[in-house]
Structures are given as C-alpha cells and as structure tokens.
Design an enzyme around this catalytic site. Structure first.
Site, PDB file in Angstrom:
ATOM      1  N   GLU A 108       0.790  -1.226   0.000  1.00  0.00           N
ATOM      2  CA  GLU A 108       0.000   0.000   0.000  1.00  0.00           C
ATOM      3  C   GLU A 108       0.828   1.284   0.000  1.00  0.00           C
ATOM      4  O   GLU A 108       0.432   2.276  -0.608  1.00  0.00           O
ATOM      5  CB  GLU A 108      -0.932  -0.001   1.222  1.00  0.00           C
ATOM      6  CG  GLU A 108      -2.003  -1.074   1.195  1.00  0.00           C
ATOM      7  CD  GLU A 108      -3.035  -0.860   0.098  1.00  0.00           C
ATOM      8  OE1 GLU A 108      -3.221   0.305  -0.323  1.00  0.00           O
ATOM      9  OE2 GLU A 108      -3.635  -1.841  -0.352  1.00  0.00           O
ATOM     10  N   SER A 380     -33.968 -25.411 -22.401  1.00  0.00           N
ATOM     11  CA  SER A 380     -35.034 -24.948 -23.301  1.00  0.00           C
ATOM     12  C   SER A 380     -35.618 -23.597 -22.927  1.00  0.00           C
ATOM     13  O   SER A 380     -36.433 -23.065 -23.676  1.00  0.00           O
ATOM     14  CB  SER A 380     -36.151 -25.992 -23.364  1.00  0.00           C
ATOM     15  OG  SER A 380     -35.696 -27.162 -24.009  1.00  0.00           O
TER      16      SER A 380
END
Length: 874
Positions: A108, A380
């Site tokens: 960081e 389907s």
C-alpha cells in the site's frame, strides 16, 4: 511472543532514530510540500484551492476510530440492514507483527515512514501512469490519505475531494504519529465477509491472533483491501491466490523478504489456510450482495461498509422473506446438497424485488450466490430468446407456422443428430405446439431459418452477454451460453413488458454522510422487440403452463406465461415465468457437481408458490393484445395456414396469432363435402351365387377417402357389409334366389370419418329357378340344363327417367341388361336374365367399366394425411 516484542522494540528504536535524524528538516520538508501544493493550487486557480481547503471537515478523533455504518432501505423506505456495525477487535501498534506490517507497507505505501502524508514521488508516478496507461491506471493515495478519505470524505472522485484529502492528510500527520496512523488504517479497513479490521479478519479466515500469522497469511490479508469482494478467499480462492502471490513479489521487490521465502509462501494454497466460515446474521444477504455489486460497479472508490452511506434499494421484504423461506421448508428437497436459487424482478421496471442465492447459506459472500454469480446452461428456457422470438420478430412467423419434427442433424456438425427428450419424432406441427411441448428439432430448425447473427443480436437486446468466443448452434436449445437466474429473469421480463427491456437493478439512490449531492440510479432501457413479438411469444408460453411441459407452475386465475428447461442428463433444471407484474427465474442443480437432479419440477413448484404469494391482494392484468396482432381461425395442419371451411371439423379449428397483414385469406377445401361415388352397379353371378358391386371414384391425394358399403334385403334394416376399404369393387357371396337386395356405397374422409359423401344406392332382384326356366322356355326350343343365367342391376341417377332392360338370347342363353338415363323415355322389358337396379349419380355419358383404375389426380394443395395427424397427435 518475547521474540515478537523484541522485534517490535527494535523496529520502534530504528524508526525513532530515523525520525530524529530527519527531525531537523521536518518543518522544512512540510513547508516545501505545502509550497508545492500552494503552487499547484495557484496554477489551478488560487481562489478555488483556498475555497476547497476552507470547506474541508475538521479532524474528528471519534470518526478516526469508528467507521460510519451504511444503512440499507427497502422499497418502502424502511431500514432493513446496517453494514459496518459489527463488533470488531481493535488493535494498537504493538499488536501488529512485523510480517504483517511489511506486507501492508510493501503493498500500500512503501515510503510510509518517509513522507508527510503525501508521497510526491508516488503522485508523479501516478500522473505518468495515468497519461501513458489511461486515467485510473494507478492511484497516488498514501495510507494517511486513505485513513482521511475513509473517515471524513465522500468517495466520489473530484478535484475538491482530492485537495481536501491531501490537506487533511498533512494535518493528520502533524497531530498523530506514524504508528497511530497505521493502527487507524488496519483497524478501519474492510476485509470482506463482514470482517472489519485486520484482527477480525485474521480470526475469521485463519482462527488466529495476529501474532500467530504466517507469511502467506499476512500476504493474503495485505492484498484483500484493494478489492474485498473480488479477492474474497472463500468465494474466489483462485483470484485470492493470485493476489497473495503479487503481494509476496512486492515484498521481495522492496527487500522485505527473500525470493526463497516468497517462493515457499507462494506454494501455499489459499484453501489450505482457511478456517470454516461462520454465519454473520445479516438479513437478506443474497440481495445485499447484489446491492454491493451495483454500488461498487457504478460508484468509483466507495466502500459500502465504511463510508456511512444511505442506500435506498428496490427490495420487497414480503417477496424476499418468502423466497428465502421456500428454500428452507417450503419445498420438499431430495437431499441437502441440491441447490436452488431464484430472482424476482418487476416486469415493468426491472427493479429487483428478491434474490434467493441458494440453500444452506451463511451470510454475505459466505457462500456462492447462485442467483447472481457463475451461471448454468439454460436448456429450453433459451428457445423463446434464441429461436421463436427472433423468428417472429424478423421473419414474421405466425404461432401457427408449421415445422416438421423429423430426423435432423446440426448444420454446423453433420455427424451430430439433434435429439428430443423422447424417442422418435412427431412429424408436422405448429411452432406453438413445438414450444409448448419443448421439442428440440423444430427449435434448431428455427434458429437456422433466422440466422445466428440475428438470433444473437435479439438475445443481446434482452441483456444476455455472450461470453463464448463463438455463437453455437446448440444455443437453440440452451446448450452453449450460460446464464444466472437474475439474467434470465431480466430477459424474460421484456416479453411481459410489450417488448421493452429494462436492466435489472437493486439500487435507487445513494446519499453520502458528508452531505454531498446524492446519486440517483435509473435502469437502462431499450426496445428489444416489436410489440407483436412480445405478445405472440407470451401467448405461446401461456400454453406451456396450461397444457405443455410447465403445468406444475400453473396458477389458476392468474395469467402466467413461462418456459421450462433442462440440460443433458437433467444436471440443471429451470423455470422462468412472468405476469404483467412480476418475473421470476428459478434454477436447480448441484453446482459444479455432475449429478442428475432427482426432481426437475422443483423450479416450477418454487415459482408457483412464490408467484402466488407475492400476487395475493394485487391486481394482475392479462397481457394486452396490440393492434399489430390479428387473431384468426385456421385449420390445423394447413401449410401455409388457411381458414377453415364450413366442413372443417370443430376439433381441427385453431385460433392462432398473426402479424397484421400476414393473416390467412384463403379457405381450406380439405374437409369440403365429399363427392359421391359414380356409376354404381350390381351384377349377379348365378354360377357363384354372388353379387358384384362396382363403382367409380376420382381420388384426391390431399383428400383421401375410403368406402363404406351397407346392404339389406327388401324390408330389412341396412347393415354394414364392409368399411374402410379403398377398392372400388367387392363381391358379396351367398345371394339367395328370389331375394331383392339393396346396397349403398358412401365415401368417407380418411382424416375425419365424420366427413362423408351422400350415399349412392342400387337394387338387384335375384331370380328364382322357376323364373329362370320360364324365361328360357320357347326362346329357341332348347331346354339345356347347363344354360347360364346372369343378372345385371344398373344404378340410375335420373329421378324422372325410366330404366330400359333389353335381353338378347344367344346360344348360351345369356342376357344383357342395359340401363339408360333418357328423361321420360324408355321401356322396361323382362328378358332372359336381366333385372334393372336402383338409382346412382352416374353421368349418362360416363363409361361403366368397373375394372377401370381409380383416378388419383391431385386437385387440392392441402397437406397429406400424415401432416394433419401429426398436428393432432403432437
């Protein structure tokens, strides 16, 4: 622990010495930094810079230690959850092990102990990266700036916020030590799964105190805050592993560890480090996960858990509670492993009302959310999206459009046959029937008629994002692309919304704790299809629910349309359906396990109970037919569709939908009244004691007929002698001398035995032995016992005519009787052997040879018998 304390003391001593060394130049460096900021501010606009600084909030110590909670509100503006209020374990600098500090700083802010809250070198690198790699390529915020931003400022990116962030970072560095600031940071940040602060994260993921952390564990924790959801080790272990290894590489780069140490730590898998997950007890976790995804995707640099937001959502608690309850005890599940997930959205707006992420879940992001993450092949349920929707949209097919279910191979792979869920094929049928019964061959044929490009474009207009490198033909039956329940619900809602697609959304509005301008969210919408397409597909999907494969989802009294879906070997089962108010998509399966779903109707049962519940007390209008659609009668099996005639059987009359201007105008003749038989004759053969009936009939291949023959003796009731025959000649044995027989022949349609011709009749009298002797006496003086005596009966169709019989004797005493049709003329003479018959519709000029072959010329363009039967049986 002693070693750790010694290490801690040594580090503090080194840091103190470092600070003492630089103390003399401290104020000079701060002054230099402020001067640079001032110069930049002057360049940008001195007055504006001063204005921004003056508007910066004060440093509030309470806000530095405790984050704001984010409040979530439902559709009724009622608070239903707070994020960031969970208990956390606060730490001081002395609790931070060196391995964790090194991992965090390398990731960081590697120059954390060298800058004064602002890292000018990092700013320069960020500017260069943003110019060369694009805006946002690299951030310049130090740990000090992140503490300020999370504590006091709005997450919205702006010049004002950046100026205030830098200003407050300088002030924070003046008031607090580096150790205090680092502790603030590690206590404040969010580590996913409701873990706030590094101590809570260590306990959650590894069940350890901080001083027990290993190098790979520290690296994992250091990498999480950048993107907590994306690097969630429970949910995305592969991404977390990559992030952990990046942190280890950074630690090597900044000389915190050796390459050998990094290699050893990189070989440790994330899964091997994690402890068992625990429940977080936050309500509606599956829905909140969607909220988090939307906020993070649409608002830059925001942390929902820390930034004190007010988030107004679309959640309907009534729907959400029922959706979750059904997963627990509302449906009978075959085992604990079977998963089910669903999504409920508003059909008209796309607003998400409920999300059920799966069974046996344990909190936000704690388990996989099957409703919004991953995806499965839709089976389907894709047919309306890929096949029939595009066919109606682009080709203007009617719901009656005829296709043939037959042996068929994929056009892109001629070796692979398209299989139905049943053995064999059902022949010709309408697309309405093909969709209702979920038959695959017509679906694949439809996709090929539409074309891949148009089918994909249509689906993309419904929000389907095709991630595969190519569009596969198997998408016609849901065998290529994967979708989530939320994506499928979003797509289906457009059919129920007159063709308008709305992006599904869960967040309406965000308000910020600093009072900055709120953000309003609106769903993106587009016209995905014509209104006729939406209505006609909907009408076909109503049949799925009422008479097709989806009857378990039918709700009496509620207009519902929907479609079922399963994949190969029933590994996934789906149902997606909608009313004019709500759209619900439900999936069932075992996730990544390749197992058969024991009950593929679970999605239908779930849908039925959930839709019934949320529709109670709410008026649900039926789907409105637009002016662009015409409903027309049509005779089943006609191709192209034709209007029924007066003779079409009622059970073969359909009501189908057509795009206006394409409705049928021609009338079918397939069931018009049949013509009667012609030239019906009855001949008696004394030697065989039999009667031969013969007639003529002009057959039509498209209107095939059979014949029924009835007969009776004089004064008796007619009886059926034979039926269903195609021959035009039969022999009737055992004719009794002295009897008079009547016969009638009727043509009967093979398609519909109720469609018959008018009967044609003939009568014949069989002579007695005495009559025969009398007839022979005196003709030639010959009383030969072997004389043949034959009788002929000819039908006459002239109501006003008189039949003539002329008998001419010959050496064998044979008589020939000839009938004619001359009106009002003719005599009847009884001569040797002759007996005239009854009437027939024989043409007087027509030949009467009973051995003539049947005429089979085609005179109509109707489909053959097999086509109509397939429509009826399919």
């Amino acid at each position: 622990m002693a070693e750790n304390s010694q290490s801690r003391a040594a580090r503090k001593k080194q840091q103190k010495q470092s600070k003492q060394t630089g103390k003399k130049s401290l104020f000079k460096r701060i002054f230099t930094t402020l001067l640079i900021i001032g110069i930049v501010g002057a360049v940008l606009g001195g007055g504006l810079f001063v204005y921004y600084v003056q508007g910066a909030p004060d440093l509030d110590e309470a806000k530095l230690s405790d984050p704001y909670s984010t409040k979530l509100y439902d559709v009724n503006n009622e608070l239903f959850a707070e994020l960031g209020t969970q208990k956390r374990t606060k730490i001081s600098y002395e609790d931070i092990p060196e391995v964790l500090e090194n991992a965090v700083l390398a990731t960081e802010d590697v120059r954390f102990y060298d800058h004064f809250g602002i890292d000018l070198q990092r700013i320069g690198g960020a500017i260069y990266a943003n110019i060369t790699e694009g805006f946002g390529a690299q951030g310049a915020s130090t740990i000090t700036q992140q503490v300020v931003k999370r504590s006091f400022l709005s997450p919205k990116k702006s010049i004002e916020r950046k100026v205030q962030e830098q200003w407050l970072a300088l002030k924070l560095e003046q008031k607090y030590s580096k150790q205090q600031i680092l502790s603030m940071y590690l206590n404040k940040i969010y580590y996913a799964n409701n873990a706030y602060g590094v101590a809570s994260a260590a306990k959650l993921y590894f069940n350890k105190d901080l001083n027990e952390l290993t190098l790979p564990e520290a690296a994992l924790l250091a990498g999480l805050p950048q993107r907590p959801a994306a690097y969630d080790p429970y949910k995305h272990p592969e991404a977390a592993q990559k992030r952990k290894n990046i942190v280890l590489d950074l630690m090597v780069q900044h000389e915190k560890i050796t390459e050998e140490e990094a290699k050893k730590a990189q070989d440790v898998t994330v899964e091997s480090m994690l402890s068992k997950q625990t429940e977080t007890n936050i309500p509606y976790d599956a829905f909140i996960e969607q909220v988090l995804k939307e906020v993070q995707a649409k608002v830059d640099d925001v942390n929902v858990y820390e930034d004190g937001l007010k988030v107004y959502t679309t959640l309907d608690p009534n729907a959400q509670q029922k959706a979750e309850q059904l997963l627990k005890d509302g449906i009978k599940f075959p085992d604990k492993e079977l998963q089910t997930a669903g999504a409920v959205i508003d059909t008209k707006t796309g607003a998400i009302r409920a999300i059920a992420g799966g069974r046996n879940t344990e909190g936000i992001n704690a388990t996989f959310n099957y409703a919004i993450d991953g995806g499965s092949q839709p089976g389907s349920t894709f047919k309306p999206i890929i096949d029939y929707g595009p066919a109606i949209e682009y080709l203007k097919w009617s719901t009656h459009h005829q296709l043939v279910d037959e042996k068929y191979y994929y056009q892109t792979d001629s070796s692979k046959e398209v299989k139905n869920y049943y053995t064999g094929h059902r022949g010709q049928m309408s697309i309405r029937k093909a969709l209702a019964d979920s038959i695959n061959v017509p679906a694949v044929k439809t996709l090929n008629a539409v074309g891949f490009d148009k089918a994909q474009s249509f689906a993309e207009g419904l929000g389907i994002d095709f991630t595969q490198p190519a569009f596969y033909e198997s998408n016609a039956i849901g065998g290529g692309q994967t979708v989530t329940p939320l994506e499928l619900a979003e797509a289906y809602s457009a059919f129920g919304n007159e063709g308008v697609h709305n992006e599904a959304y869960s967040v309406k509005r965000i308000e910020f704790q600093d009072g900055s301008e709120p953000i309003e969210f609106k769903s993106e919408s587009n016209v995905a299809m014509k209104d006729y397409t939406a209505y006609m597909v909907t009408d076909m999907m109503k049949d799925v629910v009422t008479s097709g494969t989806g009857t378990a989802a039918n709700i009496p009294g509620l207009p519902v349309a929907g479609k079922t879906g399963t994949t190969n070997d029933d590994k996934n089962a789906w149902f997606a359906g909608y009313t004019t108010n709500y759209t619900i998509a439900v999936w069932t399966g075992y996730g990544t396990e390749e197992r058969e779903v024991p009950d593929t109707k679970i999605p239908q049962k779930y849908f039925k109970q959930l839709m019934s519940h949320i529709s109670q007390g709410k008026e649900t209008a039926d789907f409105k037919k637009p002016a662009s659609v015409v409903e027309s009668k049509v005779e089943a099996g006609t191709n192209p569709g034709k209007l029924p005639s007066d003779y079409t059987p009622s059970n073969l009359i359909r009501y189908e939908l057509f795009v206006k201007g394409t409705e049928p105008t021609n009338t079918s003749q397939a069931y018009d009244q049949l013509d009667p038989v012609q030239n019906l004759q009855a001949n008696y053969d004394q030697g065989k004691q039999s009667i031969t009936l013969s007639w003529k009939y002009k057959q039509d291949k498209k209107r095939p007929v059979t014949f029924t023959v009835n007969g009776a003796t004089q004064g008796a009731q007619p009886q059926t002698i034979t039926e269903g025959i195609k021959e035009t000649k039969i022999d009737i044995p055992n004719a009794q001398p002295g009897e008079t027989y009547s016969f009638e022949v009727i043509a009967v349609s093979e398609r519909n035995d109720g469609n018959t011709s008018s009967p044609q009749s003939v009568q014949i009298e069989i002579p007695t032995d005495e009559d025969e002797n009398d007839l022979l006496d005196g003709l030639d003086g010959n009383d030969d016992e072997n004389n043949d005596n034959n009788g002929n009966g000819n039908g006459n169709n002239n109501e006003n005519g008189n039949g003539n019989g002329n008998g001419n004797g010959n050496e064998n005493n044979n008589g020939n009787g000839n009938g004619n049709n001359e009106e009002n003329e003719g005599e009847s003479e009884d001569t040797e052997g002759g007996q005239s018959g009854g009437g027939s519709d024989q043409n007087p000029n027509q030949e009467t040879n009973s051995d003539e072959e049947t005429n089979t010329d085609q005179t109509d363009d109707q489909p053959d018998e097999g086509e109509t039967n397939n429509e009826n049986n399919g």
